[in-house]
Enzyme design. Structure first.
Site, PDB file in Angstrom:
ATOM      1  N   ASP A   1     -11.622  -5.735  10.802  1.00  0.00           N
ATOM      2  CA  ASP A   1     -11.720  -7.189  10.886  1.00  0.00           C
ATOM      3  C   ASP A   1     -12.960  -7.626  11.664  1.00  0.00           C
ATOM      4  O   ASP A   1     -13.713  -8.495  11.213  1.00  0.00           O
ATOM      5  CB  ASP A   1     -10.444  -7.761  11.507  1.00  0.00           C
ATOM      6  CG  ASP A   1      -9.982  -6.981  12.730  1.00  0.00           C
ATOM      7  OD1 ASP A   1     -10.734  -6.089  13.185  1.00  0.00           O
ATOM      8  OD2 ASP A   1      -8.882  -7.251  13.238  1.00  0.00           O
TER       9      ASP A   1
ATOM     10  N   ASP B   1       0.814  -1.208   0.000  1.00  0.00           N
ATOM     11  CA  ASP B   1       0.000   0.000   0.000  1.00  0.00           C
ATOM     12  C   ASP B   1       0.851   1.263   0.000  1.00  0.00           C
ATOM     13  O   ASP B   1       0.306   2.355  -0.144  1.00  0.00           O
ATOM     14  CB  ASP B   1      -0.943   0.001   1.214  1.00  0.00           C
ATOM     15  CG  ASP B   1      -2.344   0.413   0.845  1.00  0.00           C
ATOM     16  OD1 ASP B   1      -2.718   0.235  -0.325  1.00  0.00           O
ATOM     17  OD2 ASP B   1      -3.064   0.915   1.717  1.00  0.00           O
TER      18      ASP B   1
END
Length: 1144
Positions: free
Chosen positions: A847, A415
């Site tokens: 998550d 990223d």
């Protein structure tokens, strides 16, 4: 370097569907791609254009067979596609929003030589055409593919030009090529001839779905090139033959109204064995455990009722605060304890898995692996905080995993778009050439080279091969050199960039002198770029940030580091490398580097956005029905971990499992585990308990997902289990706009619940998944391939055995170009990615939210605890880093509480105890408010001379003793059924108070600021790097880094210490000493200080380095404060100390 351009347009390609022409939705914008060949001709790379050509009746209604003659010897038709795949693996694909998608053909990826034929930039012969320095086409072993008998070396592009524009003449011998199959039309995998010509009205979706109906490409022709009708009958359920485990009744092909199928008698008589089994906790442990929970609930209720009915009138404020805190603590404990009523353990049977999926059978005569594919995601963002060597070791452990090579693919998400990460991954791919075969040859565990070579045990134990010692020594030497190359990459990249920059400046100055002969030469300013090993600009983030080359502004990048392996094993020889690899499979799994496009003005949604980009890119490139996600510092410790997880997915009822969560295990933790980094109470107690409900929560890493569950679909048979919930079929059951008569068999399980009960059709799918038709077409294929085997009558929604033994489709340039388009920054606009599809946005703990959404739709999850740890990683052992990590988790929980993901709003599909568990996830940070107040109560009691009760009577002490004893007994039983140690439980209790008085309070404040004032929360990466002291493995433990989170615990400690001194002084000097109140206050103060002991130890730094003067000054300050208190508030009316007590 050669650069090939794909001309981009966002208006010419439409999302087609099988709906009627009327009532068509507006055509969404998308991207088409083209490529300019070296001859100057443009070739379309649009998959829809190729599909439209193939779908036309002119091409579909007849097939021309040219019989083999001495002048026409057919070449293996797969060679052309393998050549195209080699071209793809040697190209760096870039592109994005309003930009041209380019394929940069790279001569080399790293400075060192790439010596594996699957690797990008692999060594090979150069083209013999003058002026062309491209590489010659090669096969799996790296041997040159020479299309002419004269062995003239020619590259792919020159060969295509010779065939198309040179009359098909070989440039070497000037003779015509006997085979001209290697043209660019072979880049599309759907261009293969079909077994039987389907009708011209066959839809594109039906043609895609035909890939799943056991014919695919291996059935097309026999080795002679002729159509093999017998083989077609055998594998497609013709009028005779036997080749499938699911056999139709009365000649029915199984596509009728009921789709009723039965098993052949041969399989019915075979005993069926499950892949997994539940191991229940012994009743001798579980029954007392539940009884104690009930008993403690009753005692807490009686105690709180007694406390409310017996206030302390002398200090009503003290009593009120304590009662409120105690009520909240009881409520919080209840939320935490109720989901623990049904703990279970599970076990897998890998031998049964091998028998079912990798053993010859009537449906799989060759015994090829019938296991589904797995795409492994590894995410990294900053090479400074996440060292490339750590990430490289994780990649190597994945590539060496014990799973079918052709079914495994690894995607690395960078990223940060850093060249350092890119070249480190390329170096890892190069080193995998020796490391992976070495692991397979000698059964190495663990398969992370750094961990393996640092093992404390004897490395030669249980190694029977005579050449192991020699092989290990050579591989160790290669790994040491590999580490040197990785660690020197930052300097190497900087020196290379400086050298190229200096060359560019010299060129510019020369050009300026030529243009301005008489004028004085001014200094030329050229942006300082970062250069790749092949002498071209790095398209990602530059070391010196520039426009379109900074961390938040760069193009999307995809590089196939290791191209897909061949379908058949490729065995090595004694001459393949530094070690003898005879009879060892040297193939490597697919390895892809991905850096999604980032542009200013777009919210990239941190890690969740990166994971969703990987989901889309992998769906197009490999489309594994299962996804394993790992952090860059979590490597595979058990090479069979993926097989263990697959046992649950492939077992009966496994199609309703959305993910298999593995426990997190950590290395590099100090032996005393000062800050409870192992977190064993959560992973071995709470998660096992949740496994007895709907399953454990998703914790961000070490999780094996079902791809269609990430796509937001409901579990199969959801209406059977929840008839009151609204669901709609993937393609619509009574779709008025669809020309399909009924939903295909492959899509029965693809349902997505909608509150408005609106039925979905193909025209609505782009609104959910974006405008990539290939992505949408891949969804039912992934669902079908992820089904369990239909090898038992009780298995519902199964697939035929042997359906996944066919080869994987080869990569082509149009596929990678389409993958570039789906990782662009604009792709998710006006779609449901991040809202309902993929990883969910809006929380720093994406998550937990992602797992919650799946459970909310009715999916179940499974907790897989293996005998040998499945994965291992690192955790911050520094106090400050640990507090910031806990702060991020708690902040995400606060965000969950104030969002629509609050468990109060859960659907009826979620069980009550599972809902309570998720409610506790969102509420636990708020306990910090009451915890801080309660930690100050002992000090306030000592300062004021009062206590939370009027007197320490027998009733209060009995309740207190009973509550404490039941808590300890519950802890003992939890230790018994979970297998943790008492010390680990105590460390968890200590850090619960440390985190509750620091990070959790800050999280509540930050969450409230975000909800009320809209102030965003800053997210910082947890550092994976170690301390500066290389001689001490735990040097980072003793580093004291100041943070404002330390203020509340320090204040609590100081005030409690001062209060103890003041309390003793007052009691000693008072006329009528209240020893009971003193003892009560001192006891609770010591309770607080005992929990904060690890925190105080962390503030003191390294053992033995705390100056003596610190202890001297601490004692002097305590004595001074106590004397000042006596001076300010002296006892009145007496000269005696402590009543009748006098100093001698």
């Amino acid at each position: 370097m050669a650069s090939k351009s794909f001309k981009g347009s966002r208006s010419s390609l439409s999302i087609s569907s099988d709906a009627a022409e009327s009532h068509k939705p507006p055509i969404p914008p998308t991207v088409t791609f083209g490529r300019r060949t070296s001859s100057g001709r443009y070739v379309s790379y649009s998959r829809d254009d190729l599909d439209s050509e193939l779908g036309s009746s002119d091409f579909m209604n007849y097939t021309v067979h040219i019989p083999p003659t001495p002048d026409n010897q057919p070449m293996d038709p797969s060679i052309s596609q393998k050549v195209e795949e080699q071209y793809v693996s040697n190209s760096l694909f870039t592109g994005g929003f309003n930009s041209v998608t380019r394929a940069h053909l790279m001569d080399k990826v790293i400075e060192s030589e790439a010596n594996h034929p699957q690797m990008a930039g692999a060594k090979g012969s150069s083209c013999a055409i003058p002026g062309c320095d491209a590489k010659v086409m090669s096969d799996e072993r790296g041997a040159d593919i020479l299309p002419c008998e004269c062995d003239f070396k020619i590259c792919r592009d020159c060969y295509i030009d010779a065939v198309k524009t040179g009359g098909g003449m070989c440039p070497g011998c000037k003779e015509p090529y006997k085979n001209t199959d290697l043209d660019e039309t072979a880049v599309d995998n759907n261009a293969r001839p079909l077994p039987l010509p389907p009708p011209g009205t066959m839809s594109k979706m039906e043609r895609r779905l035909s890939l799943m109906k056991s014919t695919k490409s291996v059935l097309m022709r026999s080795q002679t090139g002729d159509f093999d009708h017998n083989r077609w009958l055998f594998e497609t359920r013709g009028t005779y033959g036997y080749g499938n485990a699911i056999w139709p009744k009365d000649g029915n092909l199984g596509n009728g109204n009921n789709d009723e199928v039965v098993e052949p008698q041969e399989l019915i008589s075979k005993p069926w064995r499950p892949l997994t089994r539940k191991l229940k906790i012994p009743a001798a442990v579980l029954s007392p455990y539940r009884l104690l929970i009930f008993l403690r609930v009753v005692v807490l209720a009686l105690f709180l009722a007694w406390r409310i009915n017996h206030p302390n009138n002398d200090a009503i404020w003290l009593w009120g605060m304590s009662v409120v805190c105690e009520i909240w603590f009881a409520f919080s404990w209840l939320l935490d304890q109720l989901p623990k009523l049904c703990p279970i353990n599970r076990a897998t049977d890998l031998n049964v898995l091998k028998d079912k999926f990798e053993t010859p059978s009537p449906s799989n005569p060759t015994g090829k692996s019938d296991l589904p594919g797995i795409d492994v995601f590894v995410s990294t963002a900053d090479p400074e905080k996440e060292p490339p060597l750590v990430t490289a070791n994780t990649i190597l452990s994945i590539l060496a995993a014990d799973y079918p090579v052709e079914k495994l693919a690894c995607y690395v998400s960078d990223d940060g778009g850093a060249l350092l990460t890119f070249e480190a991954m390329a170096e890892a791919a190069s080193f995998a050439n020796i490391w992976v075969p070495f692991c397979r040859k000698h059964g190495i565990e663990p398969r992370n080279p750094e961990s393996y070579f640092n093992l404390k045990r004897d490395p030669y134990k249980n190694k029977v091969k005579p050449d192991f010692v020699k092989d290990r020594r050579r591989v160790k030497r290669e790994y040491d050199e590999f580490k040197v190359r990785i660690n020197s990459l930052p300097d190497s990249i900087r020196r290379r960039s400086d050298a190229y920059h200096a060359r560019e400046e010299i060129k510019a100055m020369k050009l300026q002198r030529q243009n301005r002969e008489d004028e004085p030469v001014e200094s030329v300013k050229i942006p300082k770029a970062t250069w790749m090993a092949d002498g071209t600009h790095w398209p990602g983030t530059w070391l010196n940030a520039a426009s379109e080359h900074s961390r938040g502004d760069h193009a999307g990048i995809i590089q196939v580091m290791l191209k897909p392996p061949s379908d058949e094993p490729l065995y090595g020889t004694a001459d393949d490398g530094p070690i003898d690899l005879t009879d060892v499979d040297i193939r490597l799994p697919l390895l892809v580097y991905v850096s999604r496009e980032k542009r200013p003005g777009y919210d990239h949604n941190k890690k969740a956005g990166a994971m969703n980009a990987l989901v889309r890119a992998s769906a197009i490139m490999s489309n594994g029905p299962f996804i394993l996600n790992l952090d860059c510092d979590h490597y595979i410790y058990n090479s069979q971990a993926m097989r263990e997880g697959m046992c649950f997915m492939m077992d009966r009822g496994g199609d309703r499992i959305c993910y298999v969560q593995f426990p997190q295990r950590f290395e590099g933790i100090d032996p005393s585990d000062r800050y409870a980094n192992h977190n064993t109470v959560f992973f071995d107690v709470n998660m096992r308990a949740l496994d007895g409900l709907m399953g454990p929560v998703y914790v961000g890493t070490g999780c094996l997902f079902r791809r269609v569950a990430l796509y937001g679909f409901d579990p199969p048979r959801s209406k059977e289990h929840h008839p009151g919930c609204c669901s709609c079929c993937f393609f619509g059951r009574n779709n008025k706009h669809s020309s399909m008569a009924h939903t295909p068999e492959e899509n029965h399980a693809l349902r997505m619940g909608d509150s408005d009960d609106e039925e979905m059709n193909l025209s609505l799918l782009p609104k959910r998944f974006g405008n990539s038709t290939f992505l949408i077409d891949s969804i039912p294929i992934a669902e079908f391939q992820g089904r369990p085997l239909a090898d038992h009558p009780a298995v519902k929604n199964g697939r035929p055995p042997g359906a996944l033994t066919i080869p994987r489709e080869l990569l082509d340039a149009s596929t990678v170009a389409e993958a570039i388009s789906v990782i662009s920054c604009w792709y998710e606009d006006k779609t449901e990615w991040g809202h309902r599809v993929g990883w969910i946005y809006g929380s720093v703990t994406e998550d937990v939210v992602t797992g919650y959404r799946m459970h909310n739709r009715g999916w179940k999850s499974v907790y897989c605890v293996t005998k040998r740890d499945a994965f291992r990683g690192t955790a911050p052992i520094n106090l400050t880093d640990r507090l910031h990590q806990v702060l991020r988790w708690a902040t995400g929980s606060v965000e969950i509480f104030f969002s629509r993901n609050n468990a109060f709003l859960a659907s009826p599909r979620m069980k009550l105890l599972q809902r309570i568990a998720y409610l506790n996830v969102g509420i636990y940070p708020f306990t910090s408010i009451f915890l801080i107040v309660y930690c100050f109560l002992p000090a306030l009691s000592l300062f004021s001379g009062q206590f939370i009760v009027q007197t320490l009577n027998v009733t209060f002490l009995t309740y207190l003793l009973t509550i404490t004893v039941t808590l300890c007994l519950l802890a003992v039983l939890e230790i018994k059924w979970s297998g943790i140690e008492l010390e680990e439980w105590w460390r968890n209790e200590q850090f619960w108070l440390i985190g509750g008085t620091s990070a959790h309070l800050a999280a509540v404040l930050q969450g409230l600021l975000k909800v009320i004032a809209g102030i965003e929360i800053s997210f910082t990466l947890t550092s994976k790097s170690a301390g500066d002291d290389v001689d001490d493995e735990f040097a980072d433990l003793y580093v004291v880094k100041w943070t404002s989170l330390m203020i509340p615990p320090i204040t609590i400690m100081m005030i409690n210490l001062i209060a103890i001194a003041v309390g003793f002084s007052r009691t000693i000097y008072s006329v009528i000493p209240q020893w009971s109140r003193l003892l009560g206050g001192v006891f609770f103060s010591f309770w607080v200080l005992a929990h904060l002991y690890p925190f105080a130890k962390g503030l003191m730094g390294r053992r033995g380095r705390t100056p003596t003067i610190v202890f001297v000054w601490s004692g002097l300050i305590a004595i001074t404060i106590s004397l000042l208190w006596v001076a300010i508030n002296p006892p009145s009316g007496t000269n005696q100390i402590g009543g009748s007590f006098q100093f001698p």
